[in-house]
Write an enzyme that holds these catalytic residues in place. Structure first.
Site, PDB file in Angstrom:
ATOM      1  N   GLY A  12       4.992  -4.762  -3.747  1.00 14.45           N
ATOM      2  CA  GLY A  12       5.475  -4.034  -4.924  1.00 14.45           C
ATOM      3  C   GLY A  12       4.391  -3.386  -5.767  1.00 14.45           C
ATOM      4  N   ILE A  89      15.443   0.596   7.422  1.00 10.30           N
ATOM      5  CA  ILE A  89      16.017   1.924   7.639  1.00 10.30           C
ATOM      6  C   ILE A  89      17.376   1.981   6.960  1.00 10.30           C
ATOM      7  CG2 ILE A  89      16.981   3.436   9.427  1.00 10.30           C
ATOM      8  CD1 ILE A  89      14.676   2.486  11.233  1.00 10.30           C
ATOM      9  N   LEU A  90      17.633   3.090   6.292  1.00 11.19           N
ATOM     10  CA  LEU A  90      18.904   3.258   5.591  1.00 11.19           C
ATOM     11  C   LEU A  90      19.821   4.157   6.417  1.00 11.19           C
ATOM     12  CD1 LEU A  90      17.210   3.788   2.157  1.00 11.19           C
ATOM     13  CD2 LEU A  90      18.689   1.846   2.743  1.00 11.19           C
ATOM     14  N   HIS A 106       5.220   7.281   1.852  1.00  9.27           N
ATOM     15  CA  HIS A 106       4.850   6.924   3.223  1.00  9.27           C
ATOM     16  C   HIS A 106       3.331   7.013   3.345  1.00  9.27           C
ATOM     17  CE1 HIS A 106       5.435   6.347   7.498  1.00  9.27           C
ATOM     18  NE2 HIS A 106       4.557   7.297   7.699  1.00  9.27           N
TER      19      HIS A 106
HETATM   20  C1  GAR Z   1       2.690   1.185   0.851  1.00  8.06           C
HETATM   21  O1  GAR Z   1       1.455   1.469   1.442  1.00  8.06           O
HETATM   22  C2  GAR Z   1       3.727   2.204   1.270  1.00  8.06           C
HETATM   23  O2  GAR Z   1       3.200   3.471   1.461  1.00  8.06           O
HETATM   24  C3  GAR Z   1       4.202   1.614   2.577  1.00  8.06           C
HETATM   25  O3  GAR Z   1       4.240   0.233   2.370  1.00  8.06           O
HETATM   26  C4  GAR Z   1       3.270  -0.122   1.381  1.00  8.06           C
HETATM   27  C5  GAR Z   1       3.974  -0.912   0.325  1.00  8.06           C
HETATM   28  O4  GAR Z   1       3.068  -1.428  -0.610  1.00  8.06           O
HETATM   29  N1  GAR Z   1       5.480   2.130   2.934  1.00  8.06           N
HETATM   30  C6  GAR Z   1       5.877   2.306   4.183  1.00  8.06           C
HETATM   31  O5  GAR Z   1       5.198   2.039   5.155  1.00  8.06           O
HETATM   32  C7  GAR Z   1       7.266   2.896   4.324  1.00  8.06           C
HETATM   33  N2  GAR Z   1       7.506   3.279   5.676  1.00  8.06           N
HETATM   34  P1  GAR Z   1       3.563  -1.974  -1.995  1.00  8.06           P
HETATM   35  O6  GAR Z   1       4.727  -2.932  -1.716  1.00  8.06           O
HETATM   36  O7  GAR Z   1       2.389  -2.687  -2.559  1.00  8.06           O
HETATM   37  O8  GAR Z   1       4.003  -0.800  -2.836  1.00  8.06           O
END
Ligand code: GAR
Length: 207
Positions: A12, A89-90, A106
């Site tokens: 998060g 996935i939604l 992403h």
């Molecule tokens: C982030 O790096 C985001 O870009 C990636 O997951 C991480 C979440 O970090 N998202 C994906 O890979 C979506 N396909 P966080 O929970 O610390 O924000």
């Protein structure tokens, strides 16, 4: 006030960056996780944000989970839905319901490296720059209209963790910016592309 609901599955840190940015006119109505053990839930609570868990494991089908999730989200009447490390996935019906008001981040320079393990694949491919993309969510995974991107170098000694750490710093910068533009009414979607409107011409009642 624009109401924003944020979906997470883990740490998060992007949710926290958005919450801490103190974006004028934005209220984080809720943070929802599909995983009960997401550490971001505690971060959100400490920030005084309402949290909810909807564990996907309790559902037989994606459609049933999506429907319940949509219902939960709608109960907060959000203007914007933010996917921040939401790793499920939604389905199409869900995406259609929130289309035009759902953003995702992403960790790659889309359209390169959709899907998982983006940093490992970037290093293996020998690319010299990597980065992150905030985009509107459409039915196809990681393909929606691009709002903002940030670029970082890929250094010769990078491993997956080093590159991820460099990219996430930029994520924390561009995601709050994208949310700010959205609530200011500056993101215009035309022919599958995002046009950033001038602050003075944007129509918004956010103040
Ligand atoms: C982030 O790096 C985001 O870009 C990636 O997951 C991480 C979440 O970090 N998202 C994906 O890979 C979506 N396909 P966080 O929970 O610390 O924000």
């Amino acid at each position: 006030m624009k109401q924003v609901v944020i979906l997470i599955s883990g740490r998060g840190s992007n949710m926290e960056a958005i919450a801490r940015a103190g974006i004028p006119g934005v209220r984080i109505a809720a943070v929802i996780s599909n995983r009960p053990d997401a550490t971001g839930l505690e971060v959100a609570r400490q920030l005084g944000i309402e949290t909810r868990v909807l564990d996907h494991k309790g559902f037989d089908t994606r459609e049933a989970f999506d429907a319940k999730l949509a219902e939960l989200i709608d109960s907060f009447e959000p203007d914007l839905l933010v996917l921040a490390g939401y790793m499920r996935i939604l389905g199409e019906a869900f995406v259609r319901r929130f289309e035009g008001r759902m953003l995702n981040i992403h960790p790659s320079l889309l359209p390169a490296f959709t899907g998982l393990h983006t940093h490992r694949r970037a290093i293996e491919a020998g690319v010299k720059v990597a980065g992150a993309t905030v985009h509107f969510v459409t039915a196809e995974l990681d393909v929606g209209p691009i709002v903002i991107q940030a670029v970082v170098p890929v250094l010769p000694d990078d491993d997956e963790a080093a590159l991820a750490a460099r990219v996430v710093v930029q994520e924390h910068r561009i995601y709050p910016q994208a949310v700010r533009w959205f609530v200011e009414g500056r993101l215009q979607l035309t022919d599958g592309r995002v046009h950033l409107l001038d602050a003075r011409t944007a129509s918004s009642d956010w103040t």
